[in-house]
Write a protein that holds these residues in place. Structure first.
Motif, mmCIF file in Angstrom:
data_model
loop_
_atom_site.group_PDB
_atom_site.id
_atom_site.type_symbol
_atom_site.label_atom_id
_atom_site.label_comp_id
_atom_site.label_asym_id
_atom_site.label_seq_id
_atom_site.Cartn_x
_atom_site.Cartn_y
_atom_site.Cartn_z
ATOM 1 N N PHE A 173 -8.675 0.286 5.920
ATOM 2 C CA PHE A 173 -9.897 -0.277 5.349
ATOM 3 C C PHE A 173 -10.870 -0.561 6.480
ATOM 4 O O PHE A 173 -10.504 -1.196 7.472
ATOM 5 N N ASP A 220 -13.943 -1.360 2.952
ATOM 6 C CA ASP A 220 -13.134 -2.581 2.847
ATOM 7 C C ASP A 220 -13.489 -3.446 1.642
ATOM 8 O O ASP A 220 -12.818 -4.437 1.364
ATOM 9 N N ARG A 221 -14.500 -3.053 0.880
ATOM 10 C CA ARG A 221 -14.829 -3.779 -0.360
ATOM 11 C C ARG A 221 -14.010 -3.274 -1.549
ATOM 12 O O ARG A 221 -14.029 -3.885 -2.618
ATOM 13 N N LEU A 222 -13.288 -2.169 -1.371
ATOM 14 C CA LEU A 222 -12.488 -1.620 -2.464
ATOM 15 C C LEU A 222 -11.199 -2.418 -2.650
ATOM 16 O O LEU A 222 -10.564 -2.824 -1.676
ATOM 17 N N ASP A 223 -10.811 -2.601 -3.901
ATOM 18 C CA ASP A 223 -9.555 -3.276 -4.244
ATOM 19 C C ASP A 223 -8.673 -2.265 -4.983
ATOM 20 O O ASP A 223 -8.619 -2.240 -6.211
ATOM 21 N N VAL A 224 -8.014 -1.421 -4.220
ATOM 22 C CA VAL A 224 -7.237 -0.326 -4.819
ATOM 23 C C VAL A 224 -5.981 -0.807 -5.541
ATOM 24 O O VAL A 224 -5.412 -0.063 -6.336
ATOM 25 N N GLN A 225 -5.561 -2.019 -5.293
ATOM 26 C CA GLN A 225 -4.374 -2.552 -5.966
ATOM 27 C C GLN A 225 -4.678 -3.060 -7.375
ATOM 28 O O GLN A 225 -3.815 -3.008 -8.243
ATOM 29 N N ARG A 226 -5.900 -3.535 -7.610
ATOM 30 C CA ARG A 226 -6.214 -4.161 -8.896
ATOM 31 C C ARG A 226 -7.337 -3.491 -9.689
ATOM 32 O O ARG A 226 -7.555 -3.836 -10.838
ATOM 33 N N ASN A 227 -8.033 -2.561 -9.103
ATOM 34 C CA ASN A 227 -9.153 -1.917 -9.776
ATOM 35 C C ASN A 227 -8.849 -0.420 -9.901
ATOM 36 O O ASN A 227 -8.785 0.294 -8.892
ATOM 37 N N MET A 232 0.819 -1.188 0.000
ATOM 38 C CA MET A 232 0.000 0.000 0.000
ATOM 39 C C MET A 232 0.870 1.262 0.000
ATOM 40 O O MET A 232 0.529 2.237 -0.654
ATOM 41 N N HIS A 253 -11.280 1.988 -8.258
ATOM 42 C CA HIS A 253 -11.093 2.007 -6.806
ATOM 43 C C HIS A 253 -9.844 2.803 -6.436
ATOM 44 O O HIS A 253 -9.847 3.537 -5.449
ATOM 45 N N THR A 254 -8.793 2.649 -7.223
ATOM 46 C CA THR A 254 -7.572 3.424 -6.978
ATOM 47 C C THR A 254 -7.857 4.914 -7.081
ATOM 48 O O THR A 254 -7.323 5.723 -6.317
#
Length: 148
Positions: free
Chosen positions: A29, A62-69, A1, A72-73
């Motif tokens: 998160f 906590d439903r966000l996937d900032v690394q892959r979406n 992160m 979301h980022t």
């Protein structure tokens, strides 16, 4: 992160001119319910997915996937813009006009970041106008209540 936050802060610096802060904020998160309780007065259909409360922590659903979406980022990037705004002191006024300018700048940065990735900014998240953000007497410029 930490690496992602550093990349996003560098992007904000390059595109918006804000200094990269000496200390990056923590990213935590949390359950959507916590964000809804604070940002939407516990309404069950709260559209808010993240919040920055002028401290050293950004809270993300906590439903966000900032690394892959990438979308979301972009939500994290939006909150990081608020962090650097606060660090810079650029929007020191605590009235509705200042708050609107903060939000508009954060939404513009988010939209620009998404455009670079050829992702459209969702229609439901268009850059808000003053009359959509302010409450109370519009002529006095009453700011919406800020979460504590």
């Amino acid at each position: 992160m930490e690496a992602l936050v550093a990349v996003l802060l560098a992007w904000i610096h390059a595109t918006a001119g804000y200094a990269v802060p000496d200390t990056a904020p923590r990213v935590e998160f949390v359950q959507a319910r916590l964000i809804a309780d604070i940002m939407c007065d516990s309404q069950p259909k709260c559209p808010v997915l993240a919040m920055y409360l002028h401290g050293d922590t950004i809270f993300l659903d906590d439903r966000l996937d900032v690394q892959r979406n990438d979308y979301h980022t972009s939500i994290l990037l939006h909150e990081l813009v608020h962090y650097v705004q606060q660090q810079s002191g650029r929007f020191a006024e605590n009235d509705c006009d200042g708050w609107v300018k903060e939000e508009q700048e954060a939404f513009r940065a988010q939209a620009a970041w998404l455009r670079e990735r050829t992702i459209s900014f969702p229609q439901r998240h268009q850059i808000p106008r003053r009359e959509h953000l302010c409450v109370g007497d519009l002529h006095r410029g009453t700011a919406p209540p800020r979460p504590k």
